[in-house]
Enzyme design. Structure first.
Site, mmCIF file in Angstrom:
data_model
loop_
_atom_site.group_PDB
_atom_site.id
_atom_site.type_symbol
_atom_site.label_atom_id
_atom_site.label_comp_id
_atom_site.label_asym_id
_atom_site.label_seq_id
_atom_site.Cartn_x
_atom_site.Cartn_y
_atom_site.Cartn_z
ATOM 1 N N ILE A 180 40.977 -17.015 -12.254
ATOM 2 C CA ILE A 180 41.275 -17.723 -11.011
ATOM 3 C C ILE A 180 41.942 -19.048 -11.375
ATOM 4 C CG2 ILE A 180 39.483 -16.644 -9.607
ATOM 5 C CD1 ILE A 180 37.696 -19.027 -10.093
ATOM 6 N N ASP A 181 42.574 -19.674 -10.388
ATOM 7 C CA ASP A 181 43.306 -20.911 -10.608
ATOM 8 C C ASP A 181 42.437 -22.057 -11.094
ATOM 9 O OD1 ASP A 181 45.853 -20.198 -10.005
ATOM 10 O OD2 ASP A 181 45.815 -20.932 -7.951
ATOM 11 N N LYS A 182 43.103 -23.016 -11.692
ATOM 12 C CA LYS A 182 42.449 -24.260 -12.099
ATOM 13 C C LYS A 182 41.717 -24.896 -10.923
ATOM 14 C CE LYS A 182 43.551 -29.018 -13.398
ATOM 15 N NZ LYS A 182 44.635 -29.983 -13.727
#
Length: 370
Positions: A180-182
């Protein structure tokens, strides 16, 4: 094992990652004009075209597989002699065929991307001898990449498992199964053994896992639930952003997001998003595509006042909301899969993080006061 798991590549672009985050396959462009180098070429990226590969221009072929690399950038690399097929440089109009080895050869060595253990706190939701489930905080990069070579979740996992002799953080056959994204918070699963990663990877690829996200999006949705279908591919004007293309366009990868309204606040809506596929920035790009960018999502236009009043008090209210949750309001809330060894159904739920909780409470309070 599915053929997608047999590709030879510098990074797992073909693995069934939940790619809400970019995977960087190269750490930069060719050396600038006048920059000194030793005349040698160094391999930065490699993959083998699978047996069913249809003949396609190499610039298009690589654009779809190399994150952070535009077609124009790849064409320039080919012109400079940096794109090779079976060990020989080719031009950008060369057509890739089954079984050919494609490499990116640059005039400087790769950045040392060896993963070192780093003592970073982790919230481990579940752990056994096969896997770990982690609740990732917003702001933590998942994997080392350009500009983020330390302090990542992978470094933290390496430290957590430092006394496990069978776990090598630099072995691609173990470790993260999806991503998943930062600036997205929530649940991730890490495989401790090659067998666990292969099994879990197949579950993600075959869409037998369950993943749902909570998101605060701009606007009042017309329907209570719906499905967004549209290929996800890199934006032609901004290589750090994804765009949505028609399914029959031949651009990007097939992507499906289901959504359900949880609560309406007038100018924003809390929704549940269920991923049927896992593409880079899928939820963020799909939501923007239907006119509902995620609240606070700077890359997709969600950091502007997209709905509401023109009053000074409302503008101040939105600024306060952005300050409460200074990121895209997206949380990977649930994760479900079958245990790779026992076959038991495993289901996990993560509470909404504090920043999103405060943001939603602020919208709930405003709604009650109207």
């Amino acid at each position: 094992m599915n053929k997608d798991f047999n590709e030879t590549t510098a990074a797992a672009d073909f693995m069934p990652y939940d790619m809400e985050e970019d995977w960087e396959l190269t750490d930069g462009e060719p050396s600038s004009e006048g920059e000194e180098h030793d005349g040698r070429l160094y391999e930065h990226f490699r993959l083998v075209a699978d047996a069913g590969q249809v003949a396609v221009r190499i610039d298009k072929f690589l654009t779809e597989r190399m994150a952070h690399s535009s077609r124009n950038r790849i064409q320039k690399a080919a012109e400079a002699g940096f794109i090779h097929v079976n060990g020989k440089p080719v031009k950008s109009n060369y057509k890739v065929r089954p079984g050919e080895v494609v490499t990116l050869m640059l005039d400087r060595p790769r950045h040392d991307d060896t993963i070192e253990p780093e003592e970073i706190p982790l919230e481990v939701v579940y752990e056994d001898d096969q896997l770990m489930v982690i609740n990732k905080a917003a702001g933590m990069v998942v994997h080392p990449g350009c500009g983020n070579y330390h302090g990542t979740l992978v470094n933290a996992v390496a430290w957590h498992l430092r006394d496990l002799p069978t776990y090598n953080p630099n072995d691609p056959e173990v470790g993260l199964v999806h991503r998943i994204d930062k600036d997205t918070s929530g649940l991730l699963v890490v495989a401790k053994t090659p067998e666990a990663k292969s099994n879990l990877g197949a579950q993600f690829f075959n869409k037998t896992t369950h993943r749902s996200y909570n998101a605060l999006a701009w606007g009042n949705f017309v329907e209570d639930e719906g499905t967004i279908m549209g290929n996800i591919g890199r934006d032609a004007k901004d290589r750090l952003r994804m765009d949505v293309y028609p399914e029959d366009s031949g651009i990007g990868k097939h992507a499906v997001t289901h959504y359900r309204v949880i609560e309406r606040y007038g100018y924003t809506t809390l929704v549940e998003c269920i991923l049927e596929t896992g593409r880079t920035h899928q939820i963020r790009a799909h939501m923007k595509h239907i006119g509902h960018p995620l609240f606070g999502d700077e890359r997709y236009g969600g950091c502007e006042i997209l709905r509401g009043e023109r009053t000074a008090s409302y503008k101040a209210y939105i600024r306060n909301c952005f300050a409460l949750c200074p990121r895209q309001a997206l949380h990977a809330r649930t994760l479900g899969f079958r245990h790779p060894l026992t076959g038991e159904q495993m289901d996990f739920t993560s509470d909404m993080p504090e920043d999103m909780t405060r943001l939603i409470e602020k919208w709930q309070t405003r709604l009650k006061q109207q």
